[in-house]
Design a protein around this motif. Structure first.
Motif, PDB file in Angstrom:
ATOM      1  N   THR A   1       5.992 -10.620   1.610  1.00  0.00           N
ATOM      2  CA  THR A   1       5.768 -11.540   0.640  1.00  0.00           C
ATOM      3  C   THR A   1       6.890 -12.816   0.951  1.00  0.00           C
ATOM      4  N   ALA A   2       6.302 -14.023   0.678  1.00  0.00           N
ATOM      5  CA  ALA A   2       6.855 -15.191   0.974  1.00  0.00           C
ATOM      6  C   ALA A   2       6.669 -16.143   0.139  1.00  0.00           C
ATOM      7  N   GLU A   3       7.294 -17.431   0.296  1.00  0.00           N
ATOM      8  CA  GLU A   3       7.090 -18.535  -0.636  1.00  0.00           C
ATOM      9  C   GLU A   3       5.829 -19.186  -0.225  1.00  0.00           C
TER      10      GLU A   3
ATOM     11  N   SER B   1       5.336  -4.564   0.303  1.00  0.00           N
ATOM     12  CA  SER B   1       4.910  -5.656  -0.427  1.00  0.00           C
ATOM     13  C   SER B   1       4.121  -6.633   0.430  1.00  0.00           C
ATOM     14  N   GLY B   2       3.001  -6.803   0.150  1.00  0.00           N
ATOM     15  CA  GLY B   2       2.182  -7.724   0.811  1.00  0.00           C
ATOM     16  C   GLY B   2       1.441  -8.868  -0.152  1.00  0.00           C
ATOM     17  N   SER B   3       2.052  -8.886  -1.288  1.00  0.00           N
ATOM     18  CA  SER B   3       1.385  -9.816  -2.216  1.00  0.00           C
ATOM     19  C   SER B   3       2.132 -11.216  -2.132  1.00  0.00           C
ATOM     20  N   GLY B   4       1.646 -12.190  -2.534  1.00  0.00           N
ATOM     21  CA  GLY B   4       2.371 -13.442  -2.590  1.00  0.00           C
ATOM     22  C   GLY B   4       2.165 -14.106  -4.174  1.00  0.00           C
ATOM     23  N   SER B   5       1.928 -13.342  -4.962  1.00  0.00           N
ATOM     24  CA  SER B   5       2.031 -13.602  -6.310  1.00  0.00           C
ATOM     25  C   SER B   5       3.495 -13.843  -6.917  1.00  0.00           C
ATOM     26  N   GLU B   6       3.503 -14.721  -7.805  1.00  0.00           N
ATOM     27  CA  GLU B   6       4.849 -15.361  -8.405  1.00  0.00           C
ATOM     28  C   GLU B   6       5.747 -13.952  -8.761  1.00  0.00           C
TER      29      GLU B   6
ATOM     30  N   LYS C   1       0.147  -1.684  -7.249  1.00  0.00           N
ATOM     31  CA  LYS C   1       0.327  -2.628  -8.193  1.00  0.00           C
ATOM     32  C   LYS C   1      -0.289  -4.035  -8.013  1.00  0.00           C
ATOM     33  N   SER C   2      -1.108  -4.421  -8.867  1.00  0.00           N
ATOM     34  CA  SER C   2      -1.644  -5.806  -8.792  1.00  0.00           C
ATOM     35  C   SER C   2      -0.254  -6.669  -8.632  1.00  0.00           C
ATOM     36  N   GLY C   3      -0.564  -7.764  -7.749  1.00  0.00           N
ATOM     37  CA  GLY C   3       0.479  -8.897  -7.540  1.00  0.00           C
ATOM     38  C   GLY C   3       1.390  -9.447  -8.762  1.00  0.00           C
ATOM     39  N   ASN C   4       0.611  -9.532  -9.840  1.00  0.00           N
ATOM     40  CA  ASN C   4       0.938 -10.213 -10.912  1.00  0.00           C
ATOM     41  C   ASN C   4       1.406  -9.169 -12.066  1.00  0.00           C
TER      42      ASN C   4
ATOM     43  N   ALA D   1       2.867  -3.466  -3.342  1.00  0.00           N
ATOM     44  CA  ALA D   1       2.558  -4.628  -4.162  1.00  0.00           C
ATOM     45  C   ALA D   1       1.367  -5.421  -3.541  1.00  0.00           C
ATOM     46  N   GLY D   2       0.338  -5.712  -4.195  1.00  0.00           N
ATOM     47  CA  GLY D   2      -0.768  -6.309  -3.838  1.00  0.00           C
ATOM     48  C   GLY D   2      -2.067  -5.525  -3.815  1.00  0.00           C
ATOM     49  N   GLY D   3      -3.225  -6.415  -4.281  1.00  0.00           N
ATOM     50  CA  GLY D   3      -4.322  -5.744  -4.285  1.00  0.00           C
ATOM     51  C   GLY D   3      -5.067  -5.239  -3.090  1.00  0.00           C
ATOM     52  N   GLU D   4      -5.254  -6.469  -1.994  1.00  0.00           N
ATOM     53  CA  GLU D   4      -5.448  -6.321  -0.796  1.00  0.00           C
ATOM     54  C   GLU D   4      -4.737  -5.452   0.013  1.00  0.00           C
ATOM     55  N   THR D   5      -3.463  -5.552  -0.160  1.00  0.00           N
ATOM     56  CA  THR D   5      -2.586  -4.615   0.584  1.00  0.00           C
ATOM     57  C   THR D   5      -2.887  -3.047   0.107  1.00  0.00           C
ATOM     58  N   SER D   6      -2.806  -2.976  -1.187  1.00  0.00           N
ATOM     59  CA  SER D   6      -3.029  -1.573  -1.418  1.00  0.00           C
ATOM     60  C   SER D   6      -4.460  -0.922  -1.150  1.00  0.00           C
TER      61      SER D   6
ATOM     62  N   ALA E   1       2.186 -20.407   7.866  1.00  0.00           N
ATOM     63  CA  ALA E   1       1.355 -19.000   8.693  1.00  0.00           C
ATOM     64  C   ALA E   1       0.036 -19.053   8.791  1.00  0.00           C
ATOM     65  N   GLN E   2      -0.718 -19.404   7.707  1.00  0.00           N
ATOM     66  CA  GLN E   2      -2.183 -19.706   7.925  1.00  0.00           C
ATOM     67  C   GLN E   2      -2.434 -20.836   8.614  1.00  0.00           C
ATOM     68  N   GLU E   3      -1.907 -21.784   8.653  1.00  0.00           N
ATOM     69  CA  GLU E   3      -2.291 -22.852   9.274  1.00  0.00           C
ATOM     70  C   GLU E   3      -2.048 -22.757  10.777  1.00  0.00           C
TER      71      GLU E   3
ATOM     72  N   ALA F   1      -3.868 -14.190   9.693  1.00  0.00           N
ATOM     73  CA  ALA F   1      -2.583 -13.956   9.156  1.00  0.00           C
ATOM     74  C   ALA F   1      -2.596 -12.881   7.952  1.00  0.00           C
ATOM     75  N   ALA F   2      -3.497 -12.748   7.248  1.00  0.00           N
ATOM     76  CA  ALA F   2      -3.524 -11.785   6.155  1.00  0.00           C
ATOM     77  C   ALA F   2      -3.924 -10.369   6.940  1.00  0.00           C
ATOM     78  N   ALA F   3      -4.841 -10.511   7.852  1.00  0.00           N
ATOM     79  CA  ALA F   3      -5.113  -9.271   8.488  1.00  0.00           C
ATOM     80  C   ALA F   3      -3.851  -8.408   9.391  1.00  0.00           C
TER      81      ALA F   3
ATOM     82  N   GLU G   1       5.651 -21.180   3.116  1.00  0.00           N
ATOM     83  CA  GLU G   1       5.717 -20.218   4.175  1.00  0.00           C
ATOM     84  C   GLU G   1       4.354 -19.723   4.557  1.00  0.00           C
ATOM     85  N   VAL G   2       3.626 -19.142   3.430  1.00  0.00           N
ATOM     86  CA  VAL G   2       2.372 -18.635   3.799  1.00  0.00           C
ATOM     87  C   VAL G   2       1.308 -19.696   4.136  1.00  0.00           C
ATOM     88  N   ALA G   3       1.579 -20.785   3.541  1.00  0.00           N
ATOM     89  CA  ALA G   3       0.530 -22.019   4.011  1.00  0.00           C
ATOM     90  C   ALA G   3       0.902 -22.290   5.324  1.00  0.00           C
TER      91      ALA G   3
HETATM   92  P1  ADP Z   1      -2.136 -10.320  -4.986  1.00  0.00           P
HETATM   93  O1  ADP Z   1      -2.547  -8.758  -5.579  1.00  0.00           O
HETATM   94  O2  ADP Z   1      -0.796 -10.709  -5.269  1.00  0.00           O
HETATM   95  O3  ADP Z   1      -3.303 -11.234  -4.634  1.00  0.00           O
HETATM   96  P2  ADP Z   1      -2.973  -9.057  -2.319  1.00  0.00           P
HETATM   97  O4  ADP Z   1      -2.250  -7.968  -1.368  1.00  0.00           O
HETATM   98  O5  ADP Z   1      -4.129  -8.976  -2.863  1.00  0.00           O
HETATM   99  O6  ADP Z   1      -1.875  -9.657  -3.320  1.00  0.00           O
HETATM  100  O7  ADP Z   1      -3.130 -10.534  -1.393  1.00  0.00           O
HETATM  101  C1  ADP Z   1      -2.142 -10.980  -0.715  1.00  0.00           C
HETATM  102  C2  ADP Z   1      -2.657 -11.286   0.812  1.00  0.00           C
HETATM  103  O8  ADP Z   1      -1.801 -12.349   1.403  1.00  0.00           O
HETATM  104  C3  ADP Z   1      -3.035 -10.314   1.560  1.00  0.00           C
HETATM  105  O9  ADP Z   1      -4.099 -10.348   2.290  1.00  0.00           O
HETATM  106  C4  ADP Z   1      -1.814 -10.363   2.600  1.00  0.00           C
HETATM  107  O10 ADP Z   1      -2.211  -9.884   3.872  1.00  0.00           O
HETATM  108  C5  ADP Z   1      -1.796 -11.849   2.669  1.00  0.00           C
HETATM  109  N1  ADP Z   1      -0.101 -12.265   2.898  1.00  0.00           N
HETATM  110  C6  ADP Z   1       0.958 -11.546   2.395  1.00  0.00           C
HETATM  111  N2  ADP Z   1       2.046 -12.307   2.978  1.00  0.00           N
HETATM  112  C7  ADP Z   1       1.645 -13.318   3.705  1.00  0.00           C
HETATM  113  C8  ADP Z   1       2.204 -14.038   4.395  1.00  0.00           C
HETATM  114  N3  ADP Z   1       3.745 -14.136   4.648  1.00  0.00           N
HETATM  115  N4  ADP Z   1       1.732 -15.129   5.212  1.00  0.00           N
HETATM  116  C9  ADP Z   1       0.258 -15.187   5.062  1.00  0.00           C
HETATM  117  N5  ADP Z   1      -0.353 -14.277   4.467  1.00  0.00           N
HETATM  118  C10 ADP Z   1       0.173 -13.119   3.846  1.00  0.00           C
END
Ligand code: ADP
Length: 420
Positions: free
Chosen positions: A312-314, A257-262, A402-405, A357-362, A321-323, A330-332, A317-319
């Motif tokens: 996957t994180a709240e 899982s790499g999605s951040g969706s709810e 699977k798309s995040g949502n 889980a996650g579009g970009e991740t997939s 990591a991005q900061e 962070a995404a890469a 936490e994502v914010a």
């Molecule tokens: P969704 O389908 O839910 O939008 P995606 O995989 O398309 O999911 O997008 C989520 C993005 O967030 C990805 O680029 C992923 O690498 C990034 N991401 C996932 N977890 C974290 C995290 N903990 N911190 C920062 N970025 C993250």
């Protein structure tokens, strides 16, 4: 075999979403990753080209989409469908409007685009040109906070009008309820007033069926929308054929899982098997060490259920990591890590079935595995299906992208239950 429906999808989980629905409707379908090469054999009634163009620079999205459309046309596709997100994910710059404009310009056969993001099966409905997500207007849903494409205007006629110099119009629900002939005549009236993009209201599947009947044989129409309308078209084209479910390949299972969706956060929380969380800080510090430990985790936890490896994180936490590391880095890091784990797990740890889980991740995972085509094996939930694919080394794999949502909260468990 004639390609009845050629779909240009702006991301891979969107492509799988259409594939799941079209296949359940009874049409045989293939998902191609990237535009097919010239002259490549495409043998399915529905061919979906999965691009990564939703949030790409406009010029890239246009070039890729036109190339995909040309390849589909050259392969004999009778109808083209521009697939975008059911929440109309886009910005004022694009990419839905500019891609539709380019397809109308470059493919002389179509002179007007007609479609709808409405997909009642997943709670997306259109009324008076406004998009609802469940009971809320788009602008009051979590999509208003989307990190790349915040949707703050629910009036999609207005949203699309900001993306194109051409006229945008809509067909209201009363006209849709009046049936296919009424829809066709309203589209003609709009065309006479120089409208070139038409969005249809739809609140239930019957509305999409009326739209599909109206549009199925309109040769000068570029079809478009989310999965809903494409599936309604497939229902008309398939004429009641049944999808045959194949058994899965044998081998270990894994959830990434790499999605951040709810919804994905809830699915991660509900997972009953062993869980290994990977953090961006950890990856930035010792990337190879994290990969090795995640692979070790797959080995040691075998027998305790399907392992889940998750970034996957709240949102806080994502914010953070991005900061600290920058949004792109962070995404890469997350995408590269999950893609590497998928590749090594298949190569050296007997994993043959992966739910991502996650579009970009997939997109990152399928690229690492060297996939070029996917076929639907079994539909799990609306918009979610297990797909069969062969990797570069000729191994048969089973992937659920699977798309995040999407999917219910128990999806990470239920997806593995094979019911006949
Ligand atoms: P969704 O389908 O839910 O939008 P995606 O995989 O398309 O999911 O997008 C989520 C993005 O967030 C990805 O680029 C992923 O690498 C990034 N991401 C996932 N977890 C974290 C995290 N903990 N911190 C920062 N970025 C993250």
């Amino acid at each position: 075999m004639t390609i009845e429906l050629g779909v240009i999808a702006d991301d891979i989980t969107g492509a799988c979403d259409v594939a799941a629905g079209v296949s359940a409707a009874g049409l045989d379908v293939e998902v191609r990753l990237g535009a097919p090469r010239t002259g490549e054999q495409l043998v399915a009634s529905c061919v979906i080209v999965a691009l990564k163009s939703r949030t790409a620079p406009v010029a890239d999205a246009v070039v890729e989409s036109v190339a995909a459309a040309r390849a589909l046309r050259d392969a004999g596709a009778r109808r083209l469908y521009q697939k975008y997100c059911s929440t109309f994910d886009s910005t004022d710059a694009g990419n839905i409007g500019p891609v539709a404009d380019a397809l109308l310009d470059q493919l002389a056969s179509a002179t007007i685009s007609v479609g709808t993001p409405a997909t009642p099966a997943v709670g997306r409905t259109m009324h008076r040109g406004h998009l609802f997500v469940g009971d809320r207007l788009l602008s009051e849903s979590s999509l208003a906070m989307h990190p790349l494409t915040p949707m703050r205007d629910p009036d999609l006629v207005r949203v699309l009008a900001r993306q194109t110099p051409r006229g945008v119009g809509s067909v209201p629900i009363e006209v849709v309820h009046a049936g296919a002939a009424a829809i066709r005549s309203r589209v003609s009236e709009l065309r006479a007033t120089h409208v070139r993009h038409v969005l249809l209201d739809a609140i239930e599947d019957a509305d999409l069926d009326a739209a599909a009947t109206a549009l199925l044989d309109e040769d000068d129409v570029l079809l478009g929308g989310a999965a809903g309308l494409s599936v309604a078209l497939a229902r008309r084209l398939a004429g009641g054929r049944e999808h045959v479910v194949a058994p899965p390949p044998s081998g270990r299972g894994l959830v990434l899982s790499g999605s951040g969706s709810e919804r994905t956060r809830a699915q991660v929380a509900a997972h009953r098997g062993p869980v290994r969380t990977i953090r961006v800080d950890e990856l930035a510090g010792d990337f190879e060490g994290v990969i090795a430990s995640a692979l070790g985790f797959i080995e040691t936890e075998a027998g305790r259920g399907i392992p889940l490896i998750t970034a996957t994180a709240e949102p806080a936490e994502v914010a953070r990591a991005q900061e600290r590391w920058g949004r792109a880095r962070a995404a890469a890091l997350v995408e590269e890590a999950l893609a590497r784990i998928a590749m090594e797990a298949v190569r050296g740890h007997g994993v043959r079935r992966i739910l991502v889980a996650g579009g970009e991740t997939s997109g990152a995972v399928t690229a690492a595995l060297g996939m070029s085509a996917l076929r639907v094996r079994r539909v799990v939930a609306p918009g979610v299906a297990w797909m069969t694919a062969t990797d570069e080394a000729g191994r048969d794999l089973d992937l659920c992208l699977k798309s995040g949502n999407f999917g219910g909260e128990a999806l990470f468990g239920e997806a593995w239950e094979e019911t006949p």
